[in-house]
Write an enzyme that holds these catalytic residues in place. Structure first.
Site, PDB file in Angstrom:
ATOM      1  CG  ASP A  50      67.429  48.295 -38.241  1.00  5.40           C
ATOM      2  OD1 ASP A  50      67.693  49.215 -39.029  1.00  5.40           O
ATOM      3  OD2 ASP A  50      67.232  47.125 -38.599  1.00  5.40           O
ATOM      4  CB  SER A  99      68.318  45.967 -41.819  1.00  5.93           C
ATOM      5  OG  SER A  99      68.096  47.319 -41.495  1.00  5.93           O
ATOM      6  CB  THR A 150      67.986  42.964 -37.581  1.00  6.89           C
ATOM      7  OG1 THR A 150      67.885  44.155 -38.352  1.00  6.89           O
ATOM      8  CG2 THR A 150      69.210  43.015 -36.692  1.00  6.89           C
ATOM      9  CD  GLU A 206      66.478  44.825 -35.186  1.00  6.67           C
ATOM     10  OE1 GLU A 206      65.649  43.904 -35.204  1.00  6.67           O
ATOM     11  OE2 GLU A 206      66.771  45.498 -36.193  1.00  6.67           O
ATOM     12  CG  ASP A 239      65.568  51.299 -40.183  1.00  6.06           C
ATOM     13  OD1 ASP A 239      66.496  51.957 -40.683  1.00  6.06           O
ATOM     14  OD2 ASP A 239      64.735  50.666 -40.861  1.00  6.06           O
ATOM     15  CG  HIS A 286      62.921  53.957 -43.189  1.00  9.45           C
ATOM     16  ND1 HIS A 286      63.672  54.141 -44.324  1.00  9.45           N
ATOM     17  CD2 HIS A 286      63.418  52.842 -42.588  1.00  9.45           C
ATOM     18  CE1 HIS A 286      64.583  53.179 -44.418  1.00  9.45           C
ATOM     19  NE2 HIS A 286      64.451  52.376 -43.368  1.00  9.45           N
ATOM     20  CG  ASP A 306      71.194  48.048 -39.058  1.00  6.10           C
ATOM     21  OD1 ASP A 306      70.995  49.206 -38.609  1.00  6.10           O
ATOM     22  OD2 ASP A 306      70.280  47.322 -39.471  1.00  6.10           O
ATOM     23  CG  HIS A 307      71.593  51.015 -41.730  1.00  8.83           C
ATOM     24  ND1 HIS A 307      70.516  51.822 -41.461  1.00  8.83           N
ATOM     25  CD2 HIS A 307      71.095  49.749 -41.818  1.00  8.83           C
ATOM     26  CE1 HIS A 307      69.422  51.100 -41.402  1.00  8.83           C
ATOM     27  NE2 HIS A 307      69.734  49.828 -41.601  1.00  8.83           N
TER      28      HIS A 307
END
Ligand code: MG
Ligand code: ZN
Length: 367
Positions: A44, A86, A139, A256, A261, A265, A303-304
């Site tokens: 993620d 997500s 996710t 995952e 992710d 952040h 995912d990004h």
């Protein structure tokens, strides 16, 4: 008989014990014509900078990411935003549909879309989810639940009772047994035949494939890898071997690295480092299974992107120095790495939702 896919000299025992990933030549692994199993691994918030830094932190030539013979890129946007979240990102992979941010396997008109996990489970495949977040997080939820908003955690937990699955390893037990509606969904899962455990005792699970199971590692979100969380690589091996025994047809497993992710952040490069090294080991565990098996397609992607991460010159000239330009997701394309039968389909540049179609195409003769 899977052994026929194994070249006699596939595993050359290295003189350097413990350096196992260096002893397999992945280009020499004999593969079946089509995959029986798919392992979809999602980092993620993991895109080019995170993967680059991960490889440099691990040491060039030692990263599992370097073993993949096919690499492509997906365009990660959602149907209403160049920068996906997500939920929409995972829904593109799980359903092959672009939807709005915050939606869990539902279309913009709120109709549910059928996920690859649901359709393969219905056709007799064994299915599983292994994560380092809660079961209700966006996710994993996007493979098994259908909700208008990712924030509906209590409803997402209920959806685990509606969609059959074979194994779950991850956090989030509290969403199942400490609920505002006072229901105990762990008991509901047990009534449906699941073995439900808490902790990390993999040997207590029905590893012979006789029963489905859920292993809750934590009550809510698991801690960070730097705080000592380390179950993901082992859980991935356990899930692969369990699912392989669970169905003759094959399996679908979504793994995952959820907290890559969160490190983005937080703009926390030490957290990112620990999560990337943990995910590297996890990818290696999946590759080890796939190289032995010869019938397993392993896809690794994100995912990004998250954090607008760049690798800049640091004080230590040999160490990657990650600089963040954002505390949010960004719209950069995301690498897709593939190994195994059907892996060649994943080269090129395509939509995120094409990953679903490519997985379907790879399996087609099996269905
Ligand atoms: Mg996630
Ligand atoms: Zn995020």
């Amino acid at each position: 008989m899977k052994l026929r896919f194994l070249l006699p000299l596939l595993v050359i025992i290295s003189a350097c014990a413990g350096n196992r990933q260096q002893s397999i030549d992945y280009k020499q692994v004999k593969l079946a014509d089509r995959p029986k199993n798919i392992i979809l691994m999602i980092g993620d918030g993991m895109a080019m900078s995170q993967i680059s830094a991960g490889i440099y932190w691990k040491g060039v030539g030692h990263s599992a990411f370097e073993h993949f013979p096919y690499v492509g890129f997906h365009k990660s946007y959602s149907c209403d935003n160049l920068v996906t979240d997500s939920a929409a990102g995972a829904t593109a992979f799980s359903c092959g549909e672009r939807t709005e941010n915050n939606r869990i396997a539902t279309l913009p008109d709120n109709r549910p879309c059928r996920t690859i996990l649901e359709s393969l489970e219905a056709k007799g495949w064994a299915t599983g989810i292994v994560v380092t977040c809660s079961a209700t997080h966006a996710t994993p939820a996007s493979f098994i639940a259908h909700q208008e908003l990712r924030a509906f955690s209590e409803e997402i937990a209920l959806d685990y009772l509606d969609t059959p699955f074979d194994c779950y390893i991850g956090g989030g037990k509290g969403y199942f047994n400490q609920r505002p509606d006072k229901r105990n969904l762990l008991d509901s899962l047990r009534k449906r035949g699941y073995v439900v455990h808490t902790g990390f005792n993999f040997n207590s699970l029905p590893l012979d494939g006789s029963k489905p199971f859920a292993l809750f590692t934590y009550d809510r979100e698991p801690p960070t890898a730097s705080a000592g969380r380390k179950y993901l690589p082992k859980a991935t091996s356990v899930a692969c071997n369990f699912l392989d025994k669970r169905s003759e047809k094959g399996f679908f497993l979504m793994v995952e690295g959820s907290q890559i992710d969160w490190a983005g952040h937080a703009n926390d490069r030490n957290w990112l480092r620990a999560e990337m090294l943990d995910f590297d080991k996890t990818v290696q565990a999946a590759l080890d299974f796939a190289a032995r098996d010869g019938e397993t397609l392993v896809i690794v992607t994100g995912d990004h992107e998250c954090g607008g991460a760049a690798l800049t010159k640091g004080e230590n000239k040999r160490e990657p120095h990650v600089k963040f330009t954002s505390r949010l997701h960004t719209g950069a394309m995301v690498p897709v790495l593939a190994f195994g039968p059907g892996a060649e389909k994943f080269s090129g540049i395509y939509d995120n939702k094409a990953i679903f179609l490519k997985m379907q195409e790879a399996l087609i003769s099996q269905q």
